[in-house]
Design a protein around this motif. Structure first.
Motif, short mmCIF file in Angstrom:
data_model
loop_
_atom_site.label_atom_id
_atom_site.label_comp_id
_atom_site.label_asym_id
_atom_site.label_seq_id
_atom_site.Cartn_x
_atom_site.Cartn_y
_atom_site.Cartn_z
N GLN A 233 -45.73 21.88 -13.04
CA GLN A 233 -45.04 20.75 -12.42
C GLN A 233 -43.90 21.23 -11.53
O GLN A 233 -43.68 20.69 -10.45
N ASP A 234 -43.16 22.24 -12.00
CA ASP A 234 -42.06 22.79 -11.21
C ASP A 234 -42.57 23.34 -9.89
O ASP A 234 -41.97 23.09 -8.83
N ILE A 235 -43.67 24.07 -9.93
CA ILE A 235 -44.22 24.68 -8.73
C ILE A 235 -44.72 23.62 -7.76
O ILE A 235 -44.44 23.66 -6.56
N VAL A 236 -45.45 22.64 -8.27
CA VAL A 236 -46.03 21.59 -7.42
C VAL A 236 -44.94 20.72 -6.80
O VAL A 236 -45.04 20.32 -5.64
N SER A 237 -43.90 20.42 -7.56
CA SER A 237 -42.87 19.50 -7.06
C SER A 237 -41.68 20.22 -6.43
O SER A 237 -40.69 19.56 -6.09
N ASN A 238 -41.74 21.54 -6.31
CA ASN A 238 -40.64 22.34 -5.74
C ASN A 238 -39.34 22.17 -6.53
O ASN A 238 -38.25 22.23 -5.96
N ALA A 239 -39.45 21.94 -7.82
CA ALA A 239 -38.28 21.85 -8.68
C ALA A 239 -37.87 23.26 -9.11
O ALA A 239 -38.70 24.18 -9.08
N PRO A 240 -36.62 23.45 -9.50
CA PRO A 240 -36.23 24.76 -10.01
C PRO A 240 -37.09 25.14 -11.22
O PRO A 240 -37.38 24.30 -12.07
N LEU A 241 -37.51 26.39 -11.26
CA LEU A 241 -38.40 26.85 -12.31
C LEU A 241 -37.78 26.63 -13.69
O LEU A 241 -36.67 27.08 -13.96
N GLY A 242 -38.47 25.91 -14.52
CA GLY A 242 -38.04 25.66 -15.89
C GLY A 242 -37.56 24.25 -16.14
O GLY A 242 -37.40 23.85 -17.30
N CYS A 243 -37.32 23.45 -15.11
CA CYS A 243 -36.81 22.09 -15.30
C CYS A 243 -37.79 21.23 -16.09
O CYS A 243 -37.44 20.65 -17.12
N PHE A 244 -39.04 21.14 -15.60
CA PHE A 244 -40.01 20.29 -16.28
C PHE A 244 -40.42 20.89 -17.62
O PHE A 244 -40.72 20.15 -18.57
N ALA A 245 -40.43 22.21 -17.72
CA ALA A 245 -40.74 22.84 -19.01
C ALA A 245 -39.69 22.43 -20.04
O ALA A 245 -40.03 22.08 -21.19
N MET A 246 -38.43 22.45 -19.65
CA MET A 246 -37.37 22.05 -20.56
C MET A 246 -37.47 20.57 -20.91
O MET A 246 -37.30 20.17 -22.07
N ILE A 247 -37.75 19.73 -19.92
CA ILE A 247 -37.88 18.30 -20.18
C ILE A 247 -39.04 18.03 -21.15
O ILE A 247 -38.90 17.26 -22.10
N ASN A 248 -40.18 18.70 -20.91
CA ASN A 248 -41.32 18.53 -21.82
C ASN A 248 -40.96 18.94 -23.24
O ASN A 248 -41.31 18.25 -24.20
N LEU A 249 -40.27 20.07 -23.39
CA LEU A 249 -39.91 20.54 -24.73
C LEU A 249 -38.87 19.63 -25.39
O LEU A 249 -38.92 19.41 -26.60
N LEU A 250 -37.93 19.10 -24.61
CA LEU A 250 -36.94 18.18 -25.19
C LEU A 250 -37.61 16.89 -25.68
O LEU A 250 -37.28 16.39 -26.76
N VAL A 251 -38.54 16.36 -24.91
CA VAL A 251 -39.25 15.15 -25.34
C VAL A 251 -40.12 15.47 -26.56
O VAL A 251 -40.20 14.66 -27.49
N TYR A 252 -40.74 16.64 -26.57
CA TYR A 252 -41.55 17.06 -27.72
C TYR A 252 -40.67 17.15 -28.98
O TYR A 252 -41.05 16.65 -30.05
N GLY A 253 -39.50 17.76 -28.86
CA GLY A 253 -38.59 17.85 -30.00
C GLY A 253 -38.09 16.49 -30.44
O GLY A 253 -37.96 16.21 -31.63
N LEU A 254 -37.81 15.61 -29.48
CA LEU A 254 -37.37 14.25 -29.80
C LEU A 254 -38.48 13.49 -30.53
O LEU A 254 -38.22 12.80 -31.52
N SER A 255 -39.71 13.67 -30.09
CA SER A 255 -40.85 13.03 -30.74
C SER A 255 -41.00 13.53 -32.17
O SER A 255 -41.23 12.75 -33.10
N ALA A 256 -40.88 14.84 -32.35
CA ALA A 256 -40.99 15.42 -33.70
C ALA A 256 -39.85 14.92 -34.59
O ALA A 256 -40.07 14.62 -35.77
N GLY A 257 -38.66 14.81 -34.02
CA GLY A 257 -37.52 14.32 -34.79
C GLY A 257 -37.67 12.88 -35.21
O GLY A 257 -37.37 12.52 -36.35
N ILE A 258 -38.14 12.05 -34.30
CA ILE A 258 -38.36 10.63 -34.63
C ILE A 258 -39.43 10.51 -35.71
O ILE A 258 -39.28 9.74 -36.65
N ALA A 259 -40.50 11.27 -35.56
CA ALA A 259 -41.59 11.20 -36.55
C ALA A 259 -41.14 11.69 -37.92
O ALA A 259 -41.56 11.17 -38.94
N GLU A 260 -40.27 12.70 -37.93
CA GLU A 260 -39.80 13.24 -39.20
C GLU A 260 -38.87 12.28 -39.91
O GLU A 260 -38.85 12.20 -41.14
#
Length: 182
Positions: free
Chosen positions: A81-108
């Protein structure tokens, strides 16, 4: 003579499959939607809002807890996503991981698989957090406040598709857990 009826539910291939095939299937759906998202998206001259497909995996896969394989996939999807959207490398990776962690936290913290309020409000909160992060990163890297409406329409599309197809991103159980385990 009374005929006995079976009270047993019909087991589907999806319900019998473990986390690995479900993870591969969900990753394939995300990849297909991501590739299609790189094509021009307009219908009779009206631009279409394209969903952030990796967030489907982040929200759905996180419901069973944290695991390495979904995290690796979310980082890879984020880097693409970063490469396709010309975002700084790691932005979307971090967003995906933060949402993943938030989802795991809510489920727990809740019985997210059964509680309807958590099943509806949880993804909405995760999408709002993801929207604010994407909008914030875009505004910071663009040196000005970016228009929120195009991003908002993409997040509305993301939420609408996730509401309909969230079962595609349900791993069923924690990776390595036996089918009868909790």
């Amino acid at each position: 003579m009374a005929v006995k009826t079976k009270n047993r539910k019909q087991r589907t291939l999806w319900s019998q499959s473990g986390p690995s095939p479900r993870l591969v299937f969900g990753a394939a759906i995300i990849a297909i939607v991501g590739v299609l998202g790189m094509t021009p998206k307009a219908f009779f001259g009206i631009p279409l809002a394209w969903p952030f497909a990796a967030l489907w995996g982040a929200m759905g896969w996180g419901r069973v807890g944290l695991a390495l394989r979904p995290m690796v996939l979310l980082v890879l999807f984020g880097l693409m996503q970063d490469i396709v959207s010309n975002a700084p490398l790691g932005c979307f990776a971090m967003i995906n991981l933060l949402v993943y962690g938030l989802s795991a936290g809510i489920a727990e913290q809740s019985d997210g698989m059964r509680d309807m309020l958590v099943a509806v409000v949880g993804p909405a909160v995760m999408l709002i957090v993801a929207f604010l992060l994407v909008w914030g990163f875009a505004s910071i890297t663009g040196d000005h406040l970016v228009r929120a409406w195009p991003l908002m329409t993409s997040f509305i599309a993301t939420g609408a598709v996730y509401a309909i197809g969230n079962q595609m991103f349900d791993l069923g159980r924690r990776p390595g857990e036996s089918p009868g385990g909790t």
